[in-house]
Design a protein around this motif. Structure first.
Motif, PDB file in Angstrom:
ATOM      1  N   ALA A 101      -5.631   9.434  -7.455  1.00 18.30           N
ATOM      2  CA  ALA A 101      -6.123   8.392  -6.556  1.00 18.30           C
ATOM      3  C   ALA A 101      -7.570   8.026  -6.891  1.00 18.30           C
ATOM      4  CB  ALA A 101      -6.012   8.849  -5.103  1.00 18.30           C
TER       5      ALA A 101
ATOM      6  N   LEU B 131       1.992   9.702  -5.390  1.00 22.10           N
ATOM      7  CA  LEU B 131       2.575  10.978  -4.946  1.00 22.10           C
ATOM      8  C   LEU B 131       3.638  11.466  -5.919  1.00 22.10           C
ATOM      9  CD1 LEU B 131       2.894  10.238  -1.124  1.00 22.10           C
ATOM     10  CD2 LEU B 131       1.310  11.856  -2.201  1.00 22.10           C
TER      11      LEU B 131
ATOM     12  N   TYR C 240       3.071   6.710   7.037  1.00 24.28           N
ATOM     13  CA  TYR C 240       2.059   6.187   6.108  1.00 24.28           C
ATOM     14  C   TYR C 240       0.754   6.980   6.126  1.00 24.28           C
ATOM     15  CZ  TYR C 240       5.335   2.370   6.766  1.00 24.28           C
ATOM     16  OH  TYR C 240       6.469   1.632   6.900  1.00 24.28           O
ATOM     17  N   ARG C 241       0.833   8.234   6.467  1.00 24.24           N
ATOM     18  CA  ARG C 241      -0.345   9.121   6.456  1.00 24.24           C
ATOM     19  C   ARG C 241       0.025  10.405   5.737  1.00 24.24           C
ATOM     20  NH1 ARG C 241      -4.126   5.926   8.472  1.00 24.24           N
ATOM     21  NH2 ARG C 241      -3.845   5.267  10.599  1.00 24.24           N
ATOM     22  N   LEU C 242      -0.869  10.868   4.889  1.00 21.31           N
ATOM     23  CA  LEU C 242      -0.669  12.138   4.222  1.00 21.31           C
ATOM     24  C   LEU C 242      -1.260  13.215   5.128  1.00 21.31           C
ATOM     25  CD1 LEU C 242       0.403  13.442   1.648  1.00 21.31           C
ATOM     26  CD2 LEU C 242      -1.847  13.153   0.645  1.00 21.31           C
TER      27      LEU C 242
ATOM     28  N   ASP D  56       2.198   1.804  -3.515  1.00 25.73           N
ATOM     29  CA  ASP D  56       1.171   2.364  -4.397  1.00 25.73           C
ATOM     30  C   ASP D  56       0.969   3.851  -4.123  1.00 25.73           C
ATOM     31  OD1 ASP D  56       0.749  -0.066  -5.625  1.00 25.73           O
ATOM     32  OD2 ASP D  56      -1.068  -0.538  -4.490  1.00 25.73           O
ATOM     33  N   THR D  57       0.892   4.221  -2.856  1.00 26.51           N
ATOM     34  CA  THR D  57       0.709   5.628  -2.492  1.00 26.51           C
ATOM     35  C   THR D  57       1.895   6.459  -2.963  1.00 26.51           C
ATOM     36  OG1 THR D  57      -0.610   5.008  -0.569  1.00 26.51           O
ATOM     37  CG2 THR D  57       0.346   7.224  -0.568  1.00 26.51           C
ATOM     38  N   GLU D  58       3.100   5.942  -2.777  1.00 27.99           N
ATOM     39  CA  GLU D  58       4.295   6.680  -3.184  1.00 27.99           C
ATOM     40  C   GLU D  58       4.348   6.851  -4.701  1.00 27.99           C
ATOM     41  OE1 GLU D  58       7.512   4.604  -1.303  1.00 27.99           O
ATOM     42  OE2 GLU D  58       6.661   4.994   0.671  1.00 27.99           O
TER      43      GLU D  58
ATOM     44  N   TYR E   9       4.058  13.060   3.446  1.00 26.35           N
ATOM     45  CA  TYR E   9       3.828  11.623   3.608  1.00 26.35           C
ATOM     46  C   TYR E   9       5.164  10.998   3.988  1.00 26.35           C
ATOM     47  CZ  TYR E   9       2.585   6.796   2.486  1.00 26.35           C
ATOM     48  OH  TYR E   9       2.359   5.449   2.531  1.00 26.35           O
TER      49      TYR E   9
ATOM     50  N   GLN F 215       0.831  -1.206   0.000  1.00 29.94           N
ATOM     51  CA  GLN F 215       0.000   0.000   0.000  1.00 29.94           C
ATOM     52  C   GLN F 215       0.867   1.259   0.000  1.00 29.94           C
ATOM     53  OE1 GLN F 215      -2.373  -0.743   3.494  1.00 29.94           O
ATOM     54  NE2 GLN F 215      -4.060  -1.593   2.296  1.00 29.94           N
TER      55      GLN F 215
ATOM     56  N   TYR G 289      -2.768  14.635  -6.772  1.00 29.41           N
ATOM     57  CA  TYR G 289      -2.749  13.328  -6.106  1.00 29.41           C
ATOM     58  C   TYR G 289      -4.170  12.817  -5.891  1.00 29.41           C
ATOM     59  CZ  TYR G 289      -2.729  10.046  -2.239  1.00 29.41           C
ATOM     60  OH  TYR G 289      -2.984   8.962  -1.433  1.00 29.41           O
TER      61      TYR G 289
END
Length: 129
Positions: free
Chosen positions: A101, A38, A62-64, A33-35, A77, A30, A97
């Motif tokens: 997303a 971003l 692991y939180r924006l 994927d987020t990175e 993040y 996860q 972003y």
């Protein structure tokens, strides 16, 4: 009797280890994927050394999260495990972003709908008469 309880304890410990390693793998995927999102949105990746990390600069992993710096909103993040870095962006990057997303989420939903083998029509009962 004692041998059975030791076997039960060993089984519980092994099961807990397997579950925790599975959770770690999911979190890592996860985060990756987020990175990716971003970076595609224009966030800057900044490496963080353990010596540079101070409690004042700490952010939830692991939180924006958003913060105000010099009168401007920044979004941060932190990934302390995989890349040991922080992604930093402004309002423009954050908006991009969110758009990316949402696009990814909608594409994933469409893929799941298209590939669903659990369609209700497939579960009809067909009788020989």
């Amino acid at each position: 009797m004692q041998r059975r309880s030791m076997a039960n304890i060993a089984g519980v410990i092994i099961a807990a280890g397997v579950l925790l390693s599975g959770c770690t793998t999911i979190r890592r995927l996860q985060a990756s994927d987020t990175e990716d999102l971003l970076a595609a949105a224009g966030f800057r990746m900044e490496r963080v050394d353990a010596a540079d990390a101070t409690p004042g600069n700490a952010t939830l992993p692991y939180r924006l999260v958003s913060r105000t710096k010099d009168g401007a909103v920044q979004y941060i993040y932190a990934d302390p495990s995989n890349c040991r870095c922080v992604y930093v962006g402004g309002s423009k990057e954050y908006a991009e972003y969110r758009r990316l997303a949402t696009e990814r989420r909608l594409a994933d939903e469409q893929w799941w709908k298209a590939s669903s083998v659990w369609d209700r029509d497939d579960w009809r009962l067909e009788w020989p008469w």
